[in-house]
Enzyme design. Sequence first.
Site, mmCIF file in Angstrom:
data_model
loop_
_atom_site.group_PDB
_atom_site.id
_atom_site.type_symbol
_atom_site.label_atom_id
_atom_site.label_comp_id
_atom_site.label_asym_id
_atom_site.label_seq_id
_atom_site.Cartn_x
_atom_site.Cartn_y
_atom_site.Cartn_z
ATOM 1 N N LEU A 191 1.174 -1.543 -0.046
ATOM 2 C CA LEU A 191 -0.225 -0.048 -0.173
ATOM 3 C C LEU A 191 0.873 1.423 -0.081
ATOM 4 O O LEU A 191 2.091 1.348 0.277
ATOM 5 C CB LEU A 191 -1.127 0.109 1.149
ATOM 6 C CG LEU A 191 -1.937 -1.075 1.326
ATOM 7 C CD1 LEU A 191 -2.758 -0.780 2.717
ATOM 8 C CD2 LEU A 191 -2.534 -1.288 0.074
ATOM 9 N N ASP A 287 -8.115 -12.372 -0.075
ATOM 10 C CA ASP A 287 -7.508 -11.654 0.752
ATOM 11 C C ASP A 287 -7.973 -12.167 2.420
ATOM 12 O O ASP A 287 -9.381 -12.962 2.710
ATOM 13 C CB ASP A 287 -7.644 -10.918 0.797
ATOM 14 C CG ASP A 287 -5.934 -9.979 1.268
ATOM 15 O OD1 ASP A 287 -6.135 -9.624 2.103
ATOM 16 O OD2 ASP A 287 -5.810 -8.675 0.091
#
Length: 487
Positions: A191, A287
């Site tokens: 991220l 995920d």
Amino acid sequence: MKYKDLRDFIKILEHRGDLKRIKFPINPDLEITEIADRTIKSGGPALFFENPTGYTIPVLCNLFGTPNRIALGMGKESILSLRDVGKLLAFLREPELPTGVHDFFSKIPHFRHILHMPIKRVSTAPCQENVWCNQDVDITHMPIMRCWPQDVSPVITWGITITRGLKSKRQNLGIYRQQVLSKNKIIMRWLSHRGGALDFQEWHKNTSERRFPITVALGADPATLIGAVVPIPDTLSEYAFSGLLRGCRTEVIKCISCDLDVPANSEIVLEGYLERDETAIEGPFGDHTGYYNTTAKFPVCTITHITQRNNPIYLSTYTGRPPDEPAILGMAMNEMFIPIIQKQFPEITDFYLPPEGCSYRLAIVTIKKQYIGHAKRIIFGIWSFLKQFMYTKFIIVCDDDINARDWNDVVWAITTRMEPDRDTIIVKNTPIDYLDFSSPISGLGSKIGMDATNKWPGETEREWGIPIKMHDTVRHYIDSIWDKLDI
């Protein structure tokens, strides 16, 4: 307790009956995930797969599958003792000089821990007992798991990625998912606000060099693994924090191909680089949300060297609908957050991130309420205090007579102490985890705060209800005769 390496920890777990060796051939393609998922949901042991189908390297899974194993990895006996680690982190975030003799002696343990922070560089290390480079590099000899049926490829899940910013002496350690593209290429999925991504962005903007050095260490010691996921102050190295956890300095060795340092006792190390503009589509993968994530472009890492120990162990995990290993780690991190948050907001009595809330998306807070509007201040404070909570979509604030970890209590507070129009705060167009497909725009969405505290004059015009509670004398008497009643 100090663990020099992963193997030390395995021995302790085995001695405690908290590690199961599986000799039966199990395929890293889906089958290990199914076994690990069933085991973690039942609070079972760490799993050591001795004969993964088609490979000679064993797989270690569910290493931190219970809160107590996480505590043990930090040298503690129970998850509650992790608050001591949180107190140390709170001290490191805002160190205070002693204000007197008594205060000086109370702070001695903190200062003593600091002696373990500097890294210890060594000239030879187990992680470099075997070396492959250039054309001999082939990560497909490792039993890398494919975790879910629609996963696009095998994926490295427990690698510690090591980077350094262009102007920084501090090396950053982080855990990022890495999709396997070929025998020498993986995708670095991070991220944009994470340390490794920030280091790469800084390098990309401020130099014309073609290649950004990067290293992935697999199977480091427990303290270094946990140090890579704990939210430490930006000025503190994860290596330094690992030394604090371990109680001795972290041993590192310089990479063969670059100036980065890797944990000397790692099982396997992947050395390589990111090309300036080489990216690839990553995903989809199952995920931690319990869903397959969407695809996106991320940098590609070219591996130039593989170094490893003799008879290495491949450490792996999977992510899926909680409880999974990241969710259990989140429970442990929760205990460490509490002293950090309480230093900023002393009125907070408990802070809880339910694992079913996907680690950080929902927080329940209890406070000693002191003034009208107090809960709303806490809500905005949590969203802004630690970057870990910038993605927390739901915050529920209750009084300290509510058990934040008991949904029966929390739901009772919400349904009896909240008026939806008055007691909710909705903020729009705020940062949201891009994996959250419920938001209308990727990375941007709304958040809600709920004030489930008792309302004071000035917050309501009505007479507030008095909770029903039995006299203490009656309760104590019934406690004393309860066994005789044989109910």
